[in-house]
Design a protein around this motif. Structure first.
Motif, mmCIF file in Angstrom:
data_model
loop_
_atom_site.group_PDB
_atom_site.id
_atom_site.type_symbol
_atom_site.label_atom_id
_atom_site.label_comp_id
_atom_site.label_asym_id
_atom_site.label_seq_id
_atom_site.Cartn_x
_atom_site.Cartn_y
_atom_site.Cartn_z
ATOM 1 N N ASP A 79 37.737 44.533 36.935
ATOM 2 C CA ASP A 79 37.621 43.539 36.576
ATOM 3 C C ASP A 79 39.292 42.767 37.364
ATOM 4 O O ASP A 79 40.020 42.750 36.553
ATOM 5 N N THR A 80 38.988 42.107 38.362
ATOM 6 C CA THR A 80 40.430 42.414 38.846
ATOM 7 C C THR A 80 41.119 40.677 38.573
ATOM 8 O O THR A 80 42.963 41.183 38.121
ATOM 9 N N LEU A 81 40.362 39.978 39.055
ATOM 10 C CA LEU A 81 41.223 38.788 38.237
ATOM 11 C C LEU A 81 41.430 38.924 36.486
ATOM 12 O O LEU A 81 42.835 38.658 36.755
ATOM 13 N N ALA A 82 40.996 39.267 36.318
ATOM 14 C CA ALA A 82 40.933 39.037 33.995
ATOM 15 C C ALA A 82 42.069 39.861 34.174
ATOM 16 O O ALA A 82 43.059 39.208 33.318
ATOM 17 N N ASN A 83 42.185 41.475 34.575
ATOM 18 C CA ASN A 83 43.539 42.385 34.439
ATOM 19 C C ASN A 83 45.100 41.454 35.179
ATOM 20 O O ASN A 83 45.282 41.806 34.586
ATOM 21 N N LEU A 84 44.406 40.472 35.678
ATOM 22 C CA LEU A 84 46.189 40.287 36.466
ATOM 23 C C LEU A 84 46.185 39.392 35.689
ATOM 24 O O LEU A 84 47.716 38.969 35.307
#
Length: 437
Positions: free
Chosen positions: A277-282
Motif C-alpha cells: 500500500d504505497t500511500l500508507a507506507n509513505l
C-alpha cells in the motif's frame, strides 16, 4: 532539473487550488466533487498553507469551520458537506447531485457513502497544520472541544481496545477497496493525530503527556503487528503477555512471508494481505512511524519495483486480480478498480506529492528533486489541455483517467515543491519532533 516546469507547476497548482475555494471551504475539484470533503480538504490544507497567497490559509480555515459545524453528537466529522442540487458528474450513480428538501442555499451533509474513519483523523491533523502555520491560538481554543470529541469518536473505533483502530472494509480514502480491520493507513494517521493533539495541547497549556504516550503506543503496535521481520522474539514475548489475539496472525505471516521490506496493508482476524500500500507506507515515513532503516527499505522497494514509473506513483503493488481473495465484484463499478485503475494500482498525483515529501524526510534530496520534476510532468498531462491536474492516471500507460482540476493533485504538488525547495517537510519535521534521523 528542469526548473522551468517545476516553477510553472507551482504557479498553475496555486491558481487551480485557490480557484477551487468556495463559500464552505475547499471543493474537491473544479469539474466534480463539488463539496468540502473531510479527507480531501484537510490533505489540501497542507498545500493551501504553503501558498504564497494569504487566501490559502483563509480557505483552509473555512473548511475547518464547515466540518466542525457539521460534527455529529457522537463526534463524527462528516464525510463531505455541500449545497444541494449542484450538478456533479462524480455523483452520476446518485442522480448527479446532492438532493435535499431543505432551504435553498442551505448546506447539507452527504449520506451517499457508507461512512469513513479517516475524516476524523485528517480533521485533527488539519487543525494542527493550521495552528502551526498561523499560530492562531484563539481559533484553536474555540475548536478544542470539537477536537477532543473527534478523538473520542476515534477511540470508540477501537472495538477490542487493543490500541489500534479496527476499520470496516472501504471506510477510508480507499472507499471502494477491501482493506479492513487493523489497517495500516488509518493507524498511521491515528498515531499522527494523537501526536498532533499533544502539540496543540502544549500550545493551549493543557497537560499533553497523555496524547504523546498514546501516539507512541500506536506507533509501537503498528511496528509489532504490520512490520514483518524474522528478528521478532522480543515483540512476540510482548504479544504473548499483552495481546494474545495477535499471536496467530503474526505466526502465520512469519511462517509464510518471513519478512517484507514494507508494512503490510492490514492484519485481520487470523488473516492478512501481502501487498504494498504505497500511500500508507509513505505516510509511515512522513509521520515518523518508520525508522531510518525501514524508510530506506520502503523507498528502495518503490524504486526496485518501478512503482514510481511512468509517473510517481502507483497506489498499490501488485494490483489485485479477479479470483484473488481480496477481489470484490464491486471493483467493476464504473470501471474504477480494474487492475492498474483507481485504488487498484492507479497512479495518483497527490500520492506522488507524499512520495516526494517522504524522499525529503529520508534525506534523499537528489531523488526527490528528480521525482518532483516527473510529478510536474504528470500534472501537466491532460485529456484535453495542459496542466489539468487530473485526479488519477492509469498505472501502466500513465494516461489521465480521472477528473481534471483536482484539488489534492494541486495541493500536494505545492507541499512537495515546498519540501524540495527548503529540503525539509513543512510542519512534519525534526524541529517539530516528527523524525529523529
Amino acid at each position: 532539473m528542469d526548473a522551468r516546469i517545476v516553477e510553472m507547476g507551482r504557479e498553475k497548482a496555486e491558481k487551480i487550488l485557490l480557484q477551487n475555494g468556495g463559500e464552505l471551504g475547499l471543493l474537491g475539484s473544479s469539474t466534480a466533487y463539488q463539496q468540502v470533503w473531510a479527507r480531501d480538504s484537510m490533505i489540501c490544507g497542507l498545500g493551501l498553507l504553503a501558498c504564497s497567497s494569504e487566501a490559502g490559509p483563509t480557505i483552509h480555515r473555512r473548511s475547518l469551520e464547515t466540518l466542525g459545524q457539521f460534527q455529529s453528537e457522537l463526534g463524527k466529522i462528516p464525510h463531505n458537506v455541500g449545497f444541494p442540487n449542484v450538478l456533479d458528474p462524480a455523483l452520476i450513480a446518485h442522480g448527479g447531485k446532492l438532493e435535499d428538501e431543505g432551504e435553498i442555499g442551505q448546506a447539507v451533509e452527504d449520506s451517499i457513502h457508507a461512512g469513513c474513519v479517516d475524516g476524523n483523523i485528517w480533521y485533527i491533523i488539519g487543525h494542527y497544520a493550521y495552528y502551526q502555520e498561523t499560530n492562531d491560538q484563539e481559533f484553536l481554543r474555540k475548536w478544542w472541544g470539537n477536537l477532543e470529541k473527534a478523538l473520542l469518536w476515534l477511540r470508540y473505533q477501537d472495538s477490542n481496545e487493543c490500541g489500534l483502530l479496527e476499520v470496516h472494509e472501504a471506510m477510508d480514502w480507499a472507499d471502494l477497496f477491501a482493506n479492513r480491520y487493523n489497517v495500516l493507513f488509518d493507524n498511521v494517521l491515528y498515531a499522527a493525530a494523537w501526536k498532533c493533539m499533544g502539540h496543540m495541547a502544549d500550545a493551549l497549556n493543557i497537560p499533553s503527556s497523555y496524547y504523546y504516550e498514546n501516539a507512541a503506543d500506536v506507533k509501537k503496535k503498528i511496528n509489532i503487528l504490520l512490520w514483518i521481520t524474522p528478528d521478532n522474539q522480543e515483540k512476540m514475548d510482548w504479544v504473548k503477555k499483552e495481546r494474545k489475539e495477535w499471536i496467530y496472525p503474526i505466526k502465520r505471516v512469519e511462517t509464510e512471508l518471513v519478512e517484507r521490506p514494507f508494512y503490510l496493508p492490514y492484519m485481520g482476524f487470523r488473516d492478512y494481505a501481502d501487498r504494498f500500500d504505497t500511500l500508507a507506507n509513505l505516510l509511515a515515513i512522513v509521520f515518523g512511524i518508520a525508522d531510518e532503516e525501514q524508510a530506506n527499505k520502503i523507498l528502495d522497494y518503490i524504486h526496485g519495483c518501478g512503482i514510481n514509473e511512468p509517473y510517481p506513483v502507483q497506489a498499490l503493488y501488485p494490483a489485485i486480480r479477479e479470483g484473488e481473495k481480496d477481489w470484490r465484484d464491486y471493483y467493476r463499478v464504473r470501471n474504477l478498480n480494474l487492475p492498474h485503475h483507481y485504488h487498484n494500482g492507479g497512479a495518483w498525483p497527490f500520492i506522488g506529492g507524499f512520495y516526494v515529501t517522504a524522499l525529503i524526510q529520508a534525506k534523499r534530496f537528489d531523488e526527490a528533486t528528480y521525482q518532483l520534476e516527473k510529478l510536474a510532468s504528470m500534472n501537466k498531462a491532460g485529456k484535453k489541455n495542459e496542466w489539468e491536474f487530473n485526479e488519477w492516471f492509469h498505472g501502466q500507460s500513465g494516461r489521465p483517467m480521472g477528473y481534471a482540476g483536482q484539488s489534492w493533485s494541486a495541493a500536494m504538488y505545492l507541499f512537495a515543491e515546498n519540501a524540495v525547495r527548503n529540503q525539509k517537510v513543512n510542519i512534519f519535521n525534526s524541529e517539530h519532533q516528527w523524525v529523529s534521523y
